[in-house]
Design an enzyme around this catalytic site. Structure first.
Site, PDB file in Angstrom:
ATOM      1  N   LYS A 135      42.236  39.624  40.414  1.00 11.29           N
ATOM      2  CA  LYS A 135      42.057  38.699  41.242  1.00 11.29           C
ATOM      3  C   LYS A 135      40.697  38.108  41.336  1.00 11.29           C
ATOM      4  O   LYS A 135      39.822  38.740  41.515  1.00 11.29           O
ATOM      5  CB  LYS A 135      42.682  39.177  42.652  1.00 11.29           C
ATOM      6  CG  LYS A 135      43.007  38.052  43.707  1.00 11.29           C
ATOM      7  CD  LYS A 135      44.535  37.640  43.016  1.00 11.29           C
ATOM      8  CE  LYS A 135      44.823  36.675  44.222  1.00 11.29           C
ATOM      9  NZ  LYS A 135      46.367  36.247  43.882  1.00 11.29           N
ATOM     10  N   ALA A 136      40.680  36.762  41.535  1.00  8.78           N
ATOM     11  CA  ALA A 136      39.244  36.084  42.016  1.00  8.78           C
ATOM     12  C   ALA A 136      39.295  35.935  43.546  1.00  8.78           C
ATOM     13  O   ALA A 136      40.116  34.890  43.732  1.00  8.78           O
ATOM     14  CB  ALA A 136      38.913  35.114  40.985  1.00  8.78           C
TER      15      ALA A 136
END
Length: 461
Positions: free
Chosen positions: A71-72
């Site tokens: 995840k960013a």
């Protein structure tokens, strides 16, 4: 759990983390856009925790695909351009990964990521010399499968909702049932969920309440279906609901009106319904300090069923406590997994097909992918309820976690035992690899599977 890698980037008006739990990893890029300095300060304090928790949840969700979870999360300063910050952050990821043969990052869109930004990131990857630029960002509007356009995530949520309602004695095709949602008609998950419910079950489904970033609309007799479908078609938030289409017990309150914030934030604690589907909202909205508000004065739950369309809407502690009070909860890592599976198939097609080939066969490919998504969702939904009958001492969220753990450990062991699925003749791994492809992809590019990176081939098997 220790992540495989953490990347950090900071710019003039943002800072962001990319966290992944496996060498080959997939997950969305989320732009968090607080409106005030106070809200920004709060989000800053939990930025890494949010990225870590979302990546971990993504890893559990990714059990059906070759990629592990990532995840960013990018925190944008108030008044700054979210799109510009997203561009710079994506460029920073390219700075940190291009040229490194051990970097296999695959992004997808999450909150506040527009179609224009999706296309820009793909083009930027090509200009920067990415070896497979079309794989860097999924859900492309043209040569991709846009989740919002096809209702990808909501298709899977609907399968879990149907199975869970039947387990509760409600046949959704013939028996009336009520639903409350968070997330607006203009959003991906909630918008498509509204559309599916009101078109697939026009005589039985009633949406009694919706809350989003603009406000809230509620009606215990059911919000007008035609008006809700108009809002989804025109991609308008719930505060745009025409008050003249309300029933005598209904109301629409925008966030700017007196009490609007309170009504929006408490919708899921107030409206009694058969099923609550969080389709948007911040992580940990229902937590250990407020879970009891989900109970009525007599101790019965506001809703006996929660299908988590939004990631981490409930904390683990809240899930446990609500489960002890009779709430059936389909955990996010099961309920909304179809989006990431779809993105994985899209990227696999990008490895094997030219853009022209993809566009020529897109309709058939999308149809086959959606069919596979429904099958995978149904398999897991039925397995979870089967296991709950066998182990009534375990809640569905715990069973979901155990299922993910078993599949991920098995995948890790198998991947490390195979040198190359295309060369290893002992276990028929080449055929296993080909069977994973949707039929149209196998037909068009079954002889090109050597284009798939070795690590990816191993993970597919």
């Amino acid at each position: 759990t220790l992540p495989f890698a953490i990347l950090f980037a900071v710019g003039r008006a943002f800072e962001g983390f990319h966290v992944r739990f496996q060498e080959v990893a997939r997950g969305g890029m989320r732009l968090v856009c607080p409106r005030s300095a106070e809200a920004h300060s709060l989000e800053c304090e939990r930025l890494f925790r949010e990225a870590y928790a979302l990546a971990r949840a993504q890893h559990l969700k990714n059990k059906d695909i070759p990629e592990g979870g990532s995840k960013a999360v990018v925190l944008v300063e108030p008044e700054a351009s979210a799109a510009e910050c997203g561009r710079v952050f994506a460029d920073a990821l390219l700075d940190l990964t291009l040229g490194d043969p051990a970097e296999f990052l695959y992004l997808g869109p999450d909150e506040n990521v527009s179609n224009e930004l999706i296309e820009w990131i793909s083009l930027r990857a090509a200009r920067r010399g990415h070896p497979l630029p079309a794989t860097f960002m999924s859900s492309k509007p043209g040569a991709g499968i846009n989740h919002k356009a096809y209702g990808i995530t909501s298709e899977g949520i609907t399968v879990y909702l149907e199975v869970a309602l039947r387990q509760a004695g409600i046949e959704p095709k013939t028996d009336p049932f009520t639903v409350t949602l968070t997330g607006g008609p203009d959003g991906d998950v909630a918008g498509n969920q509204i559309k599916i419910l009101l078109t697939r079950y026009p005589k039985t489904a009633r949406v009694v309440g919706i809350a989003d970033g603009s406000g809230v609309a509620e009606d215990p007799d059911g919000l007008n279906a035609q008006e809700l479908l108009r809002l989804t078609e025109e991609q308008l938030p719930i505060a745009s609901f025409d008050p003249s289409r309300l029933g005598p017990n209904g109301r629409v309150v925008s966030l700017n009106e007196p009490g609007g914030v309170q009504l929006r934030n408490t919708l899921h604690h107030r409206l009694v319904c058969d099923a609550f589907v969080p389709g948007g909202g911040r992580p940990g909205t229902i937590h250990e300090q407020n879970w009891s508000q989900f109970l009525q004065p007599d101790g019965r739950p506001i809703s006996p069923l929660i299908v988590e369309g939004a990631n981490l809407f409930l904390t683990d502690g809240a899930r446990t406590l609500l489960g002890q009070h009779g709430v059936t909860i389909i955990k996010d890592s099961s309920a909304n997994k179809c989006g990431v599976i779809c993105s994985s198939f899209e990227i696999l097609a990008s490895m094997l097909l030219s853009q022209e080939e993809f566009l020529a066969h897109k309709a058939a490919f999308v149809e086959q992918v959606v069919q596979r998504l429904r099958q995978l969702a149904l398999l897991e939904a039925e397995l979870l309820f089967q296991e709950r009958r066998r182990r009534p001492d375990l809640g569905l969220p715990e069973l979901s976690l155990r299922l993910s753990g078993v599949m991920l450990r098995a995948a890790e062991a198998v991947a490390h035992s195979i040198e190359d699925p295309l060369q290893d003749q002992r276990f028929g791994t080449r055929e296993v690899l080909l069977d994973y492809l949707p039929p149209i992809l196998r037909q068009l590019a079954g002889d090109r599977v050597d284009r798939i990176p070795l690590e990816y081939r191993q993970r597919i098997v």
